[in-house]
Scaffold this active site. Structure first.
Site, PDB file in Angstrom:
ATOM      1  N   TYR A 164     -19.050   4.205  -0.294  1.00  0.00           N
ATOM      2  CA  TYR A 164     -20.091   4.866  -1.099  1.00  0.00           C
ATOM      3  C   TYR A 164     -19.735   4.938  -2.578  1.00  0.00           C
ATOM      4  O   TYR A 164     -18.632   4.632  -2.976  1.00  0.00           O
ATOM      5  CB  TYR A 164     -20.510   6.202  -0.525  1.00  0.00           C
ATOM      6  CG  TYR A 164     -19.518   7.330  -0.374  1.00  0.00           C
ATOM      7  CD1 TYR A 164     -18.276   7.370  -0.983  1.00  0.00           C
ATOM      8  CD2 TYR A 164     -19.875   8.430   0.421  1.00  0.00           C
ATOM      9  CE1 TYR A 164     -17.424   8.435  -0.826  1.00  0.00           C
ATOM     10  CE2 TYR A 164     -19.029   9.511   0.588  1.00  0.00           C
ATOM     11  CZ  TYR A 164     -17.807   9.509  -0.046  1.00  0.00           C
ATOM     12  OH  TYR A 164     -16.975  10.590   0.118  1.00  0.00           O
ATOM     13  N   GLU A 165     -20.733   5.314  -3.371  1.00  0.00           N
ATOM     14  CA  GLU A 165     -20.654   5.317  -4.843  1.00  0.00           C
ATOM     15  C   GLU A 165     -20.338   3.936  -5.396  1.00  0.00           C
ATOM     16  O   GLU A 165     -19.637   3.793  -6.399  1.00  0.00           O
ATOM     17  CB  GLU A 165     -19.618   6.336  -5.338  1.00  0.00           C
ATOM     18  CG  GLU A 165     -19.861   7.747  -4.879  1.00  0.00           C
ATOM     19  CD  GLU A 165     -21.246   8.261  -5.203  1.00  0.00           C
ATOM     20  OE1 GLU A 165     -21.901   7.713  -6.109  1.00  0.00           O
ATOM     21  OE2 GLU A 165     -21.691   9.208  -4.544  1.00  0.00           O
ATOM     22  N   GLY A 166     -20.873   2.912  -4.750  1.00  0.00           N
ATOM     23  CA  GLY A 166     -20.614   1.534  -5.149  1.00  0.00           C
ATOM     24  C   GLY A 166     -19.459   0.986  -4.349  1.00  0.00           C
ATOM     25  O   GLY A 166     -18.299   1.350  -4.585  1.00  0.00           O
TER      26      GLY A 166
END
Length: 599
Positions: A439-441
């Protein structure tokens, strides 16, 4: 049951003796900070999170969150009371500005405290971390009216915050999102759509939840240029600023996921929910990236915090568990077997883990300090500090989380079969660490951001500055105790420079070369960055020993671990360069349909 002790001694060593935080007290941007605050803040934070929060980690993971028929969500037993204890102790306001009810401490000090919270219970810590990111985005882009309405209660922890990006049909490619926003004619907007993977989307910890939602307005341009950001509260504030009418949004379901069970990861449905525009129309992605950039450093912290937790439990087990005899003969003949720690392969796993965790902790704290300096330090140094934040944020996020997963798995290996058993807790560390790489890229996206954007920014100014700082520190390493490390780091930095030149020469000719090389390049930069921190730590430890530091064992262990990083980790830079320079030809030659091998 797993245990946790906050690494206060190591945090203090990095803050006080490696990155020089005490010397900044009273300077611009550090007005409220006194160097004498470091020790008591970290010691009390370490005690609080180890004693109050850490015991909930395993049982909360087993219990998870519960969604009820009315769409409400209950967090695990004890979370509501623990949340209030954190608020009452003021840990959620440590780095917030004084005029917003905070304590005005440097973000770098807060970064150290957040590690303790996240190691103690990562899923619980997420409820606070997401709120902090939402506050930053609102403060940066929202109108004064919206800031005054929402930020004070979010800052105090009375209300919490989330970010809503992902939709069922669109993950990383935000240009595909379909959530729409229609003007209501009174300055508000009507938000309709579905968002997935929304951490802390619905829960019972706060009286209101403030969602930051990406959506498209009528006639918005296609792709990412047509995205706007909206504040969409669970309860619409009344005239006094208190939770009023229930907004038309709900948690449709809880995601059944591999780890972080104690955090409520929701499918959020917006059915004409009332929202307010944050910043300019069609400029929402830039506003959301303010939150995401902060979140990426935080996620990197999540990675190495899980590694620290796993390392502590792996080391304790290796010292306690008896299995076999040392290769050089029994170390404890009076016992039926020697402890695991006598075996070189177990020591390899433990020392690798320690070198990775402590190197990434130092890098994370250094970048957190650069972030402070970039925002509020002396004007003439802000650009240089921001260059380092931009360049190395992908490293902290991606390499920090790769370390989290690697160390969690290695420490599970130290436990052997017992590490596979739920009640011992080691498998939870693996499950919880895994999401941080996604997550978050996702980490592959971080690699492409690094190679595709960060290297070229300002004409390559940041990476050239980085090369220069590493070379200078290597050249200044006259102490024989650190000379071998400096030599190994200098060679690794040379490999990184050669890889950078190869990308410049071959990327333009074939963009696939950039895509195939990006991850290897990111790993190289991660190795050199941590090696640089180890050189600085080794220099500080040597100086401490020369000054007669009473904690001689700590400093000597630093030098041994630094030597291990030089001998066993930095040489990987050469192999990574050769893999990088293989290019994209083989990767791209296999026909797409051939990947679906049948028979």
């Amino acid at each position: 049951m797993p245990t946790y002790t906050a690494p206060v001694r190591d945090s203090r060593f990095v803050l006080e003796q490696v990155i020089g935080l005490p010397g900044l007290a009273g300077t611009p941007g550090f007005d409220e900070f006194d160097a004498d605050m470091i020790a008591p803040i970290l010691e009390e934070a370490g005690r609080f999170f180890a004693e109050v929060v850490a015991p909930t980690n395993h049982p909360a993971d087993q219990e998870g969150c519960t969604r009820h028929e009315d769409g409400s969500v209950t967090t695990p037993a004890g979370f509501k009371e623990m949340y209030q204890q954190v608020r009452e102790a003021g840990w959620n306001t440590l780095a917030l500005p004084v005029d917003r009810g905070g304590q005005g401490m440097p973000g770098v000090l807060n970064f150290a405290v957040e590690e303790y919270l996240t190691s103690a219970n990562m899923a619980f810590g997420m409820y606070f971390g997401l709120t902090a990111g939402a506050i930053e985005a609102i403060e940066a882009r929202a109108s004064q009216e919206l800031r005054d309405l929402y930020v004070p209660k979010m800052a105090s922890g009375e209300w919490s915050g989330t970010m809503n990006l992902t939709e069922p049909h669109a993950g990383t490619d935000l240009g595909l999102l379909r959530t729409r926003a229609e003007p209501n004619g009174d300055g508000s907007w009507s938000i309709t759509g579905t968002k997935i993977f929304i951490s802390s989307g619905e829960h019972d910890l706060t009286s209101n939840i403030i969602h930051l939602v990406l959506a498209r307005t009528p006639d918005a341009p296609k792709g990412t240029k047509g995205i706007s950001m909206f504040i969409v509260p669970k309860f619409i504030p009344d005239a006094e600023g208190n939770p009023g009418a229930r907004n038309s949004l709900s948690c449709g379901s809880l995601e059944e996921k591999m780890g972080i069970h104690a955090n409520s990861t929701c499918v959020m449905n917006y059915d004409g929910a009332t929202g307010w525009l944050v910043g300019d129309e069609n400029k929402g992605l830039a506003a959301m990236f303010i939150m995401m950039n902060a979140a990426r450093l935080w996620v990197g912290l999540q990675g190495f915090s899980q590694a620290e937790l796993a390392y502590q439990n792996g080391a304790a087990y290796a010292l306690d568990r008896r299995q076999g005899r040392a290769l050089t003969g029994p170390k404890e003949p009076g016992e039926a077997a020697d402890p695991l720690i006598v075996h070189p392969d177990v020591r390899r796993l433990l020392l690798d883990a320690r070198a990775r965790v402590e190197g990434m902790r130092a890098l994370g704290l250094w970048i957190a300090l650069q972030n402070d300096l970039a925002h509020a330090g002396p004007e003439d140094g802000r650009a240089a500090a921001d260059d380092m934040v931009q360049l190395l944020t992908p490293i902290v996020k991606a390499i920090g989380t790769d370390i989290g997963m690697r160390v969690a798995q290695d420490m599970q290996q130290v436990w052997g079969g017992h590490g596979y058993i739920v009640e011992n807790g080691m498998e939870q560390f693996v499950r919880d660490a895994r999401i941080t790489q996604i997550y978050e890229g996702a980490n592959g996206v971080q690699a492409m951001d690094l190679v595709g954007r960060k290297l070229a920014m300002h004409g390559g100014r940041a990476i050239q500055s980085f090369f220069g700082m590493v070379d200078k520190d290597c050249a200044d390493a006259a102490d024989p105790r650190v000379a071998a490390l400096a030599e190994a780091l200098g060679k690794a930095n040379g490999e990184l420079k050669a890889a950078s030149m190869w990308l410049m020469q071959n990327g333009m000719a074939n963009p696939d070369n950039i895509g195939s090389a990006a991850y290897h390049y990111m790993e190289m930069l991660g190795l050199v960055s941590m090696g640089w921190m180890w050189l600085r730590m080794a220099k500080a430890a040597s100086a401490s020993l020369d000054a007669g530091d009473e904690d001689k064992g700590f400093m000597e262990a630093k030098l041994v671990t630094a030597r291990h990083f030089a001998e066993s980790h930095l040489p990987e830079a050469g192999a990574l360069r050769r893999k990088l320079q293989a290019g994209a030809t083989t990767i791209m030659d296999l026909p797409a349909e051939a990947f679906l091998r049948v028979g």
